[in-house]
Design a protein around this motif. Structure first.
Motif, PDB file in Angstrom:
ATOM      1  N   ASP A   1       0.847  -1.184   0.000  1.00  0.00           N
ATOM      2  CA  ASP A   1       0.000   0.000   0.000  1.00  0.00           C
ATOM      3  C   ASP A   1       0.889   1.243   0.000  1.00  0.00           C
ATOM      4  O   ASP A   1       1.772   1.389   0.841  1.00  0.00           O
ATOM      5  N   ALA A   2       0.645   2.133  -0.947  1.00  0.00           N
ATOM      6  CA  ALA A   2       1.434   3.364  -1.024  1.00  0.00           C
ATOM      7  C   ALA A   2       0.847   4.455  -0.144  1.00  0.00           C
ATOM      8  O   ALA A   2       1.335   5.582  -0.145  1.00  0.00           O
ATOM      9  N   ALA A   3      -0.194   4.132   0.605  1.00  0.00           N
ATOM     10  CA  ALA A   3      -0.848   5.079   1.489  1.00  0.00           C
ATOM     11  C   ALA A   3      -1.282   6.329   0.733  1.00  0.00           C
ATOM     12  O   ALA A   3      -1.205   7.447   1.238  1.00  0.00           O
ATOM     13  N   HIS A   4      -1.712   6.107  -0.522  1.00  0.00           N
ATOM     14  CA  HIS A   4      -2.129   7.211  -1.390  1.00  0.00           C
ATOM     15  C   HIS A   4      -1.065   8.300  -1.408  1.00  0.00           C
ATOM     16  O   HIS A   4      -1.349   9.488  -1.286  1.00  0.00           O
ATOM     17  N   HIS A   5       0.166   7.835  -1.545  1.00  0.00           N
ATOM     18  CA  HIS A   5       1.307   8.747  -1.575  1.00  0.00           C
ATOM     19  C   HIS A   5       1.142   9.772  -2.696  1.00  0.00           C
ATOM     20  O   HIS A   5       0.817   9.440  -3.821  1.00  0.00           O
ATOM     21  N   GLU A   6       1.358  11.028  -2.352  1.00  0.00           N
ATOM     22  CA  GLU A   6       1.196  12.088  -3.339  1.00  0.00           C
ATOM     23  C   GLU A   6       2.518  12.800  -3.577  1.00  0.00           C
ATOM     24  O   GLU A   6       3.204  13.183  -2.639  1.00  0.00           O
ATOM     25  N   ASP A   7       2.865  12.962  -4.829  1.00  0.00           N
ATOM     26  CA  ASP A   7       4.037  13.731  -5.222  1.00  0.00           C
ATOM     27  C   ASP A   7       3.559  15.025  -5.847  1.00  0.00           C
ATOM     28  O   ASP A   7       2.597  15.025  -6.620  1.00  0.00           O
ATOM     29  N   GLU A   8       4.233  16.103  -5.521  1.00  0.00           N
ATOM     30  CA  GLU A   8       3.853  17.385  -6.074  1.00  0.00           C
ATOM     31  C   GLU A   8       4.963  17.940  -6.951  1.00  0.00           C
ATOM     32  O   GLU A   8       6.119  17.950  -6.564  1.00  0.00           O
ATOM     33  N   LYS A   9       4.589  18.389  -8.136  1.00  0.00           N
ATOM     34  CA  LYS A   9       5.551  19.009  -9.031  1.00  0.00           C
ATOM     35  C   LYS A   9       4.827  20.066  -9.858  1.00  0.00           C
ATOM     36  O   LYS A   9       3.903  19.741 -10.608  1.00  0.00           O
TER      37      LYS A   9
END
Length: 313
Positions: free
Chosen positions: A123-131
């Motif tokens: 599970d990526a824990a709904h990982h969010e990347d911002e760019k």
């Protein structure tokens, strides 16, 4: 009369030769196409899956990796020509779990196979990347092939799929799959032995493609950009990574092949540590191919580097 007869014979021969030539030249392209399609065409979206497939299929199928050498899997978009080839393939095996956005067109296709539906995902824990204001959310970590248990599952899936395509080769595919799985189990043994006693419990990477290794073999991963290799870290993230490198006395930090080493080099310069490269095995370079790189060799190469960075005995 002899002259007229001779001329008539020559004309008949010329017409026959001309007709033969036209038939074969016009059919040449079709004949070539048939020769290319004489073996089932199998497309694989990552190098790890391709390496497994070609070892299982041997010479009985034409397996090809969708990714050109040296191309980052997260950013790849196939050309219309390549998409046509994929739709003509007997089987398109893609990694799934959000790794390749272009594969959505194969979700309902009979020749599409989403391998992420068969393996165990983190599970990526709904990982969010911002760019630059863009947010990308992943529900699962898509780099599951770095867990050899998932690769064993993938090998068994490919074996069954290949057997359905060419049932006469069932014994060949079973034997090849068994041999490949033996190598995967050997990788696992080496990792467990090498990682059993290590001074450091953490590695620092630019892109977190290595959580499957970390979970399986009991160490932590601190990443600069999370699951997306091109995400730009904030100053807060950079400072946090720098503090951890210093606090844990880490001497080596890693960047991923195909990704820029600019950020990781900046951290290395600030902390006075060395920089090395890890291979996430989604793709390889042309040089690596020429040097005979395989999933096995790249996994062992990663093991040697990680164990040295963790100061394992």
């Amino acid at each position: 009369m002899k002259t007229i007869k001779t001329i008539s014979i020559l004309l008949i021969l010329l017409v026959g030769a001309f007709t033969y030539y036209n038939l074969h030249s016009s059919g040449g392209k079709e004949a070539h196409k048939y020769e290319q399609k004489s073996k089932p065409l199998i497309a694989l979206s990552t190098y790890a899956l391709y390496d497994a497939a070609k070892n299982i299929a041997g010479d009985s199928m034409e397996c090809f990796c969708v990714l050109p050498y040296g191309v980052e899997v997260h950013d790849f978009e196939p050309t219309p020509k390549l998409m046509a080839k994929l739709h003509d393939s007997d089987l398109v095996v893609y990694s799934g779990a959000g790794l390749e956005p272009w594969t959505h067109t194969f979700e309902d296709e009979k020749n599409g196979l989403d391998m992420s539906g068969y393996v165990k995902l983190l599970d990526a824990a709904h990982h969010e990347d911002e760019k630059e204001g863009h947010r990308h959310e992943l529900q699962f970590d898509p780099h599951y092939w770095l867990d050899v248990d998932n690769m064993i599952t993938a090998v068994n899936v490919l074996k069954e799929k290949f057997t359905k395509i060419l049932p006469a080769n069932k014994e060949l595919y079973s034997a090849n799959a068994e041999a490949y799985i033996a190598k995967l189990k050997e990788i696992d043994v080496q990792y467990r032995q090498k990682m059993s006693a290590c001074k450091l419990d953490t590695i620092v990477v630019d892109h977190n493609a290595f959580s499957y290794l970390a979970v399986k073999y009991g160490f932590h991963v601190e990443s600069v950009s999370g699951l997306s290799p091109d995400a730009q870290p904030s100053a807060k993230v950079m400072n946090s990574i720098i503090d951890k490198v210093k606090d844990k006395n880490i001497s080596t930090i890693f960047f991923e092949s195909f990704a820029s080493d600019k950020v990781i080099n900046a951290i290395a310069e600030d902390t006075k540590v060395t920089v090395d490269m890890l291979q996430p095995i989604a793709n390889i370079t042309k040089k690596e191919s020429e040097e005979g790189a395989t999933y096995y060799s790249l996994m062992i190469q990663n093991l040697q580097k990680i164990s040295e960075a963790r100061e394992c005995r």
